[in-house]
Scaffold this motif. Structure first.
Motif, mmCIF file in Angstrom:
data_model
loop_
_atom_site.group_PDB
_atom_site.id
_atom_site.type_symbol
_atom_site.label_atom_id
_atom_site.label_comp_id
_atom_site.label_asym_id
_atom_site.label_seq_id
_atom_site.Cartn_x
_atom_site.Cartn_y
_atom_site.Cartn_z
ATOM 1 N N LYS A 124 0.752 -1.107 -0.054
ATOM 2 C CA LYS A 124 0.038 -0.022 0.093
ATOM 3 C C LYS A 124 0.799 1.207 0.147
ATOM 4 C CE LYS A 124 -3.513 2.147 2.848
ATOM 5 N NZ LYS A 124 -4.255 2.409 4.045
ATOM 6 N N SER A 125 0.664 2.083 -0.924
ATOM 7 C CA SER A 125 1.443 3.472 -1.114
ATOM 8 C C SER A 125 1.212 4.130 0.185
ATOM 9 C CB SER A 125 0.981 4.126 -2.055
ATOM 10 O OG SER A 125 1.841 5.392 -2.168
ATOM 11 N N LEU A 197 10.027 -0.730 -0.919
ATOM 12 C CA LEU A 197 9.418 -1.444 0.465
ATOM 13 C C LEU A 197 10.078 -1.078 1.444
ATOM 14 C CD1 LEU A 197 7.384 -3.631 1.117
ATOM 15 C CD2 LEU A 197 9.086 -5.213 0.743
ATOM 16 N N VAL A 198 9.278 -0.531 2.501
ATOM 17 C CA VAL A 198 9.927 -0.171 3.564
ATOM 18 C C VAL A 198 10.153 -1.176 4.775
ATOM 19 C CG1 VAL A 198 8.600 2.177 3.452
ATOM 20 C CG2 VAL A 198 7.831 0.435 4.678
ATOM 21 N N GLY A 199 11.291 -0.926 5.418
ATOM 22 C CA GLY A 199 11.732 -1.914 6.291
ATOM 23 C C GLY A 199 12.712 -2.993 5.927
ATOM 24 N N GLY A 200 13.707 -2.408 5.355
ATOM 25 C CA GLY A 200 15.012 -3.204 5.000
ATOM 26 C C GLY A 200 15.929 -3.454 6.147
ATOM 27 N N MET A 201 16.866 -3.698 5.832
ATOM 28 C CA MET A 201 17.972 -4.250 6.950
ATOM 29 C C MET A 201 18.332 -2.881 7.648
ATOM 30 S SD MET A 201 19.695 -6.201 8.690
ATOM 31 C CE MET A 201 19.424 -7.796 7.528
ATOM 32 N N SER A 202 18.407 -1.699 7.097
ATOM 33 C CA SER A 202 18.899 -0.452 7.602
ATOM 34 C C SER A 202 17.890 -0.034 8.806
ATOM 35 C CB SER A 202 19.274 0.760 6.752
ATOM 36 O OG SER A 202 18.101 1.002 5.932
ATOM 37 N N LYS A 203 16.521 -0.438 8.471
ATOM 38 C CA LYS A 203 15.327 -0.148 9.383
ATOM 39 C C LYS A 203 15.374 -0.992 10.622
ATOM 40 C CE LYS A 203 13.611 3.293 7.284
ATOM 41 N NZ LYS A 203 13.879 4.712 7.518
ATOM 42 N N LYS A 204 15.977 -2.270 10.300
ATOM 43 C CA LYS A 204 15.749 -3.422 11.400
ATOM 44 C C LYS A 204 16.985 -3.058 12.173
ATOM 45 C CE LYS A 204 13.755 -6.840 8.113
ATOM 46 N NZ LYS A 204 13.798 -8.030 7.515
ATOM 47 N N LYS A 205 18.158 -2.571 11.910
ATOM 48 C CA LYS A 205 19.502 -2.345 12.590
ATOM 49 C C LYS A 205 19.507 -0.742 12.688
ATOM 50 C CE LYS A 205 20.545 -6.600 13.070
ATOM 51 N NZ LYS A 205 20.603 -7.542 14.422
ATOM 52 N N HIS A 206 18.514 -0.137 13.216
ATOM 53 C CA HIS A 206 18.390 1.308 13.027
ATOM 54 C C HIS A 206 19.600 1.893 13.606
ATOM 55 C CE1 HIS A 206 16.535 4.965 11.573
ATOM 56 N NE2 HIS A 206 16.434 5.397 12.895
ATOM 57 N N LEU A 207 19.845 1.784 14.841
ATOM 58 C CA LEU A 207 21.009 2.395 15.559
ATOM 59 C C LEU A 207 22.114 2.089 14.926
ATOM 60 C CD1 LEU A 207 21.620 4.102 18.035
ATOM 61 C CD2 LEU A 207 21.612 2.113 19.273
ATOM 62 N N ALA A 208 22.554 0.871 14.664
ATOM 63 C CA ALA A 208 24.004 0.715 13.914
ATOM 64 C C ALA A 208 23.952 1.386 12.589
ATOM 65 C CB ALA A 208 23.901 -1.036 13.697
#
Length: 249
Positions: A124-125, A197-208
């Motif tokens: 969903k956009s 698509l939001v929620g990639g690796m940089s989002k999962k490991k946001h602080l790092a």
């Protein structure tokens, strides 16, 4: 003569999205696309989906890797096009005519870039990225945040270097800055070119990821300017969420 574009998709265990991404590339009207798919030895059925289209791929490699940027480097090694574009699993080229329209925007630029539309896990956009693509772009443009996503930037392959594997989550920023420092012609195509698509690796490991970004920006822009720029980033972020909340109230 029309340039040849190498599109590289990297994927690992993403059977849900890989076909959608591949079809957005394979259904392009532009005739000179070299499509490379790098799979990290998936075991969820992803490789079987890819094999359905293997005859239409320039290269398909499925083997273990040392992370996303190692996989992207494998794709770069195989690429032979004049330009390179990374369209990772879950993302899409915006429309079937997108690549044609990008190269029609201006002849022989070193870099082309455009706007990105965000999508959630249900496809969903969510609208435009918070960081809008700047009207003009240079290697200094990232000092206030990553204003152009890697799905939305076409870079002349001769300007690219391998991704720096010291960075686990933000090496794409370092990679784009390096190429942009060498570029003499950077063109804004003034259109949406990718769906993200939001929620990639940089989002999962946001602080790092944020730590890596800070280190990368310090390397290119200097520590004191980077600290100041992050103050601007924080202020802009607060203003964005304030406006967004006001709009939704």
């Amino acid at each position: 003569m029309q340039p040849r574009l190498s599109v590289i998709t990297v994927v690992y265990d993403n059977v849900k999205d890989i076909e959608r991404t591949m079809l957005s590339v394979l259904n392009q009207t532009y005739p000179h696309i070299e499509y490379i798919v790098i799979d990290g030895d998936s075991n969820d059925g992803t490789a079987e989906v890819i094999k359905k289209y293997e005859s239409r791929l320039a290269h398909f490699l499925s083997e273990p890797d040392r992370g996303i940027y190692d996989a992207m480097n494998k794709g770069l090694t195989l690429a032979t096009g004049d330009y390179v574009l990374f369209m990772n699993s879950g993302d899409e080229l915006y429309e079937p005519e997108t690549v044609t329209e990008v190269f029609e925007a201006s002849p022989s630029a070193d870099i082309y870039y455009g706007e990105t539309e965000m999508y959630d896990r249900n496809w969903k956009s969510l609208g435009q990225r918070r960081h809008e693509a700047p009207e003009t772009f240079s290697w200094e443009s990232f000092k206030y945040g990553m204003s152009v996503s890697h799905q939305a930037i076409y870079i002349r392959r001769s300007l690219t270097e391998p991704y720096d594997l010291r960075y686990k989550y933000s090496s794409d920023i370092d990679w784009i800055i390096k190429a942009a420092k060498k570029a003499s012609s950077i063109v804004n195509v003034h259109m949406y070119v990718a769906k993200y698509l939001v929620g990639g690796m940089s989002k999962k490991k946001h602080l790092a990821s944020l730590r890596e970004r800070f280190a990368i920006f310090t390397k290119y822009y200097g520590l004191i300017p980077n600290i100041f720029n992050h103050g601007v980033i924080a202020a802009n972020l607060a203003w964005y969420f304030f406006r967004h909340r006001r709009t939704n109230d």
